[in-house]
Design a protein around this motif. Structure first.
Motif, PDB file in Angstrom:
ATOM      1  N   ALA A 241       0.742  -1.435  -0.122  1.00  0.00           N
ATOM      2  CA  ALA A 241      -0.005   0.104  -0.056  1.00  0.00           C
ATOM      3  C   ALA A 241       0.891   1.355   0.022  1.00  0.00           C
ATOM      4  CB  ALA A 241      -1.003   0.217   1.057  1.00  0.00           C
ATOM      5  N   GLY A 242       2.022   1.277   0.678  1.00  0.00           N
ATOM      6  CA  GLY A 242       2.909   2.463   0.544  1.00  0.00           C
ATOM      7  C   GLY A 242       3.662   2.587  -0.527  1.00  0.00           C
ATOM      8  N   VAL A 243       4.062   1.475  -1.243  1.00  0.00           N
ATOM      9  CA  VAL A 243       4.654   1.560  -2.502  1.00  0.00           C
ATOM     10  C   VAL A 243       3.573   2.356  -3.631  1.00  0.00           C
ATOM     11  CG1 VAL A 243       5.312   0.457  -4.630  1.00  0.00           C
ATOM     12  CG2 VAL A 243       6.160  -0.088  -2.203  1.00  0.00           C
ATOM     13  N   THR A 244       2.298   1.538  -3.647  1.00  0.00           N
ATOM     14  CA  THR A 244       1.119   1.938  -4.673  1.00  0.00           C
ATOM     15  C   THR A 244       0.880   3.564  -4.315  1.00  0.00           C
ATOM     16  OG1 THR A 244      -0.590   1.300  -3.462  1.00  0.00           O
ATOM     17  CG2 THR A 244       0.557  -0.184  -5.028  1.00  0.00           C
ATOM     18  N   ALA A 245       0.966   4.006  -2.969  1.00  0.00           N
ATOM     19  CA  ALA A 245       0.572   5.429  -2.779  1.00  0.00           C
ATOM     20  C   ALA A 245       1.668   6.298  -3.325  1.00  0.00           C
ATOM     21  CB  ALA A 245       0.559   5.604  -1.234  1.00  0.00           C
ATOM     22  N   VAL A 246       2.869   5.938  -3.538  1.00  0.00           N
ATOM     23  CA  VAL A 246       4.033   6.928  -4.208  1.00  0.00           C
ATOM     24  C   VAL A 246       3.493   6.778  -5.444  1.00  0.00           C
ATOM     25  CG1 VAL A 246       6.359   7.083  -4.702  1.00  0.00           C
ATOM     26  CG2 VAL A 246       5.501   6.417  -2.147  1.00  0.00           C
ATOM     27  N   LEU A 247       3.156   5.473  -6.073  1.00  0.00           N
ATOM     28  CA  LEU A 247       3.043   5.622  -7.529  1.00  0.00           C
ATOM     29  C   LEU A 247       1.917   6.406  -7.785  1.00  0.00           C
ATOM     30  CD1 LEU A 247       3.674   1.755  -8.042  1.00  0.00           C
ATOM     31  CD2 LEU A 247       5.213   3.643  -8.466  1.00  0.00           C
ATOM     32  N   LYS A 248       0.919   6.197  -7.277  1.00  0.00           N
ATOM     33  CA  LYS A 248      -0.420   7.049  -7.562  1.00  0.00           C
ATOM     34  C   LYS A 248      -0.246   8.854  -7.518  1.00  0.00           C
ATOM     35  CE  LYS A 248      -3.733   3.520  -5.762  1.00  0.00           C
ATOM     36  NZ  LYS A 248      -4.768   3.322  -4.726  1.00  0.00           N
ATOM     37  N   GLN A 249       0.638   8.863  -6.648  1.00  0.00           N
ATOM     38  CA  GLN A 249       0.884  10.488  -6.635  1.00  0.00           C
ATOM     39  C   GLN A 249       1.647  10.882  -7.874  1.00  0.00           C
ATOM     40  OE1 GLN A 249       3.110  11.272  -2.946  1.00  0.00           O
ATOM     41  NE2 GLN A 249       1.509  10.834  -1.688  1.00  0.00           N
ATOM     42  N   GLY A 250       2.408   9.854  -8.537  1.00  0.00           N
ATOM     43  CA  GLY A 250       3.287  10.403  -9.808  1.00  0.00           C
ATOM     44  C   GLY A 250       4.528  10.223  -9.462  1.00  0.00           C
ATOM     45  N   LEU A 251       5.262   9.396 -10.197  1.00  0.00           N
ATOM     46  CA  LEU A 251       6.645   9.048  -9.914  1.00  0.00           C
ATOM     47  C   LEU A 251       7.577  10.350 -10.317  1.00  0.00           C
ATOM     48  CD1 LEU A 251       7.334   5.613 -10.836  1.00  0.00           C
ATOM     49  CD2 LEU A 251       7.570   6.524  -8.628  1.00  0.00           C
ATOM     50  N   ALA A 252       6.999  11.201 -11.323  1.00  0.00           N
ATOM     51  CA  ALA A 252       7.884  12.361 -11.832  1.00  0.00           C
ATOM     52  C   ALA A 252       7.917  13.475 -10.652  1.00  0.00           C
ATOM     53  CB  ALA A 252       7.187  12.933 -13.101  1.00  0.00           C
ATOM     54  N   ALA A 254       7.601  12.659  -7.426  1.00  0.00           N
ATOM     55  CA  ALA A 254       8.527  11.823  -6.344  1.00  0.00           C
ATOM     56  C   ALA A 254       9.796  12.229  -6.166  1.00  0.00           C
ATOM     57  CB  ALA A 254       8.330  10.442  -6.172  1.00  0.00           C
ATOM     58  N   ASP A 255      10.215  12.335  -4.669  1.00  0.00           N
ATOM     59  CA  ASP A 255      11.711  12.711  -4.480  1.00  0.00           C
ATOM     60  C   ASP A 255      12.270  11.560  -4.248  1.00  0.00           C
ATOM     61  OD1 ASP A 255      11.199  11.821  -1.876  1.00  0.00           O
ATOM     62  OD2 ASP A 255      10.507  13.714  -1.059  1.00  0.00           O
ATOM     63  N   ARG A 256      13.818  11.753  -4.453  1.00  0.00           N
ATOM     64  CA  ARG A 256      14.529  10.572  -4.323  1.00  0.00           C
ATOM     65  C   ARG A 256      14.382   9.650  -3.253  1.00  0.00           C
ATOM     66  NH1 ARG A 256      20.747  12.142  -5.491  1.00  0.00           N
ATOM     67  NH2 ARG A 256      19.600  12.305  -7.471  1.00  0.00           N
ATOM     68  N   ASP A 257      14.255  10.150  -2.044  1.00  0.00           N
ATOM     69  CA  ASP A 257      13.990   9.422  -0.732  1.00  0.00           C
ATOM     70  C   ASP A 257      12.796   8.680  -0.754  1.00  0.00           C
ATOM     71  OD1 ASP A 257      16.230  10.734   0.588  1.00  0.00           O
ATOM     72  OD2 ASP A 257      15.049  12.373   1.480  1.00  0.00           O
ATOM     73  N   SER A 258      11.506   9.017  -1.598  1.00  0.00           N
ATOM     74  CA  SER A 258      10.575   8.204  -1.734  1.00  0.00           C
ATOM     75  C   SER A 258      10.689   7.019  -2.651  1.00  0.00           C
ATOM     76  CB  SER A 258       9.316   9.070  -2.118  1.00  0.00           C
ATOM     77  OG  SER A 258       8.947  10.243  -1.267  1.00  0.00           O
ATOM     78  N   LEU A 285       9.549   0.131 -13.016  1.00  0.00           N
ATOM     79  CA  LEU A 285       9.156   1.486 -13.132  1.00  0.00           C
ATOM     80  C   LEU A 285       9.907   2.146 -12.268  1.00  0.00           C
ATOM     81  CD1 LEU A 285       7.283   3.415 -14.164  1.00  0.00           C
ATOM     82  CD2 LEU A 285       5.598   2.965 -12.669  1.00  0.00           C
ATOM     83  N   VAL A 286      10.070   1.828 -10.863  1.00  0.00           N
ATOM     84  CA  VAL A 286      10.811   2.631 -10.011  1.00  0.00           C
ATOM     85  C   VAL A 286      12.395   2.766 -10.387  1.00  0.00           C
ATOM     86  CG1 VAL A 286      11.646   3.021  -7.353  1.00  0.00           C
ATOM     87  CG2 VAL A 286       9.237   2.211  -8.025  1.00  0.00           C
ATOM     88  N   VAL A 287      12.846   1.713 -10.902  1.00  0.00           N
ATOM     89  CA  VAL A 287      14.167   1.793 -11.443  1.00  0.00           C
ATOM     90  C   VAL A 287      14.219   2.817 -12.499  1.00  0.00           C
ATOM     91  CG1 VAL A 287      15.818   0.383 -12.535  1.00  0.00           C
ATOM     92  CG2 VAL A 287      14.855  -0.707 -10.722  1.00  0.00           C
ATOM     93  N   LEU A 288      13.410   2.587 -13.421  1.00  0.00           N
ATOM     94  CA  LEU A 288      13.186   3.658 -14.599  1.00  0.00           C
ATOM     95  C   LEU A 288      13.367   5.099 -14.229  1.00  0.00           C
ATOM     96  CD1 LEU A 288      12.865   4.119 -17.614  1.00  0.00           C
ATOM     97  CD2 LEU A 288      10.392   4.232 -17.056  1.00  0.00           C
ATOM     98  N   TYR A 289      12.420   5.515 -13.139  1.00  0.00           N
ATOM     99  CA  TYR A 289      12.608   7.019 -12.720  1.00  0.00           C
ATOM    100  C   TYR A 289      13.808   7.225 -11.779  1.00  0.00           C
ATOM    101  CZ  TYR A 289       8.271   8.057 -14.723  1.00  0.00           C
ATOM    102  OH  TYR A 289       7.185   8.509 -15.916  1.00  0.00           O
ATOM    103  N   LEU A 290      14.267   6.487 -10.786  1.00  0.00           N
ATOM    104  CA  LEU A 290      15.253   6.570  -9.867  1.00  0.00           C
ATOM    105  C   LEU A 290      16.754   6.758 -10.665  1.00  0.00           C
ATOM    106  CD1 LEU A 290      16.107   6.685  -7.258  1.00  0.00           C
ATOM    107  CD2 LEU A 290      16.279   4.391  -6.949  1.00  0.00           C
ATOM    108  N   PHE A 291      16.871   5.749 -11.915  1.00  0.00           N
ATOM    109  CA  PHE A 291      18.224   5.898 -12.409  1.00  0.00           C
ATOM    110  C   PHE A 291      18.421   6.673 -13.747  1.00  0.00           C
ATOM    111  CE2 PHE A 291      18.280   2.204  -9.702  1.00  0.00           C
ATOM    112  CZ  PHE A 291      19.601   2.452  -8.909  1.00  0.00           C
TER     113      PHE A 291
END
Length: 376
Positions: A241-252, A254-258, A285-291
């Motif tokens: 639920a915590g992961v999907t909450a970040v995804l729903k807010q939009g990865l673009a 999201a800050d690096r810590d999130s 998806l997270v790897v795509l945006y993080l790196f």
């Protein structure tokens, strides 16, 4: 090095309360565990290391990290252990482990790092990420002597990091065994009660085992409820639920810590929900945006690849929007026009539609002009 260090800093690692024994690391030979999972250690990120009996420097088991890129998508795995008691500040320590290198392909990097903590969980100066190599096809000892424990240190965190770059064909494989972190003077760890120590996340005191008479066995829950291979977690799992909450807010947004926390949580989820399609989709998806989000020339082809792999993803809308604007910035007008057309067909009522309809006309003209200039 600094560009990749943040992926290490946010890890959640296996925690050990150490009071007796020679050295600070528990189960350094990986003999204690269940199948590919080892006790006292935590394997995390998209391609976590696994316990294996295929190779061993001593005993029957070691840990193996195997990375192989799917196209240009980078791979990464971490192996770590946190020891919350036993460190004597002001002393020096020697780190030793054995490594057998079976693959060291293009763009592959493997490193170790040591962090020290005080009894309030505050991080102290330590030894940052340092590269190492195992013996080529044979076991080789890695010895790092005289690592100083800073004043106030009571706990330590050891991490091994394995990663490939965003290039096609990136790969690497290494076996790790017999890990030890001992005082240089050979003295035993300092005995400290777990209740006196505070590290991030806290430490649960072990519950004494009771010997009781056997009770009738209860019906086994359905495999899916236990994290069956191929099953997906749902909203009842607080980590998911915590992961999907970040995804729903939009990865673009999201800050690096999130994003770091998402990577850590997804690694935890993967151990419980093996081969879960939803976790694999979210991890990529997270790897795509993080790196690669800060590197448009890498992001756009990898984003298109992700969209082709997960065309019906609930996160596809955000990825398509971000990709379109980055393609236009890179003068990839034909690609942008194609993706805009797909977006308009799939999300006809979206708030971006009016903008995209205007952009569609412009990118078509720009694409035609670019093609004419190319043919001149």
């Amino acid at each position: 090095m600094r560009k990749i260090f943040y992926a290490f800093a946010a890890l959640g690692l296996g925690v050990v309360n150490l009071a007796k024994g020679e050295g600070l690391i528990a189960n350094g030979g990986f003999e204690s565990g269940d199948g590919d999972e080892t006790d006292n250690w935590n394997s995390t990120l998209g391609s976590p290391p696994a316990r294996t009996n295929a190779e061993a420097h001593s005993g029957k088991y070691s840990m193996r990290s195997t990375l192989k890129n799917d196209g240009p998508v980078p791979s990464e795995g971490h192996l770590g252990q946190s020891v919350v008691t036993g460190v004597a500040d002001g002393k020096t320590y020697d780190l030793t482990f054995w490594a057998k290198q079976t693959d060291h392909g293009v763009s592959y990097v493997q490193e170790y790092a040591i962090e020290w903590y005080d009894n309030n969980g505050a991080r102290l100066p330590g030894k940052g990420l340092t590269r190492f190599r195992g013996g080529k096809g044979k076991w080789a000892k890695v010895l790092v002597e005289g690592i100083p424990a800073p004043v106030g240190a009571t706990g330590v965190r050891l991490v091994f990091r394995f990663v490939t770059g965003a290039v096609a064909g990136g790969s690497g494989e290494v076996f790790i065994d017999d890990v030890a972190l001992v005082a240089s003077d050979g003295s035993a760890p300092v005995v400290v009660q777990p209740s006196e120590v505070k590290l991030p996340g806290g430490v649960k005191e072990p519950v004494p085992k009771k010997v009781t008479q056997a009770k009738p066995t209860k019906p086994v829950k359905p495999a899916a409820a236990l994290g069956q291979a191929g099953a997906n977690p749902d909203a009842s799992d607080p980590t998911w639920a915590g992961v999907t909450a970040v995804l729903k807010q939009g990865l673009a947004k999201a800050d690096r810590d999130s994003l770091q926390k998402c990577m850590r949580d997804l690694g935890t989820l993967r151990r419980k929900w093996r081969q879960s399609p939803a976790i694999s989709e979210a991890s990529e998806l997270v790897v795509l945006y993080l790196f690669t989000k800060s590197k448009p020339e890498q992001f756009t082809p990898l984003a298109v690849r992700w969209l082709s792999r997960y065309p019906k993803s609930g996160w596809a809308r955000d990825v398509m929007v971000d990709t379109v604007y980055l393609q236009i910035d890179q003068a990839l007008y034909r690609d942008a026009g194609k993706l805009i057309g797909e977006f308009l067909g799939r999300f006809p009522g979206d708030a971006e539609v009016p903008k995209f309809k205007i952009l569609q006309t412009h990118v078509k003209k720009f694409a035609e002009a670019t093609e004419k200039n190319r043919l001149k």
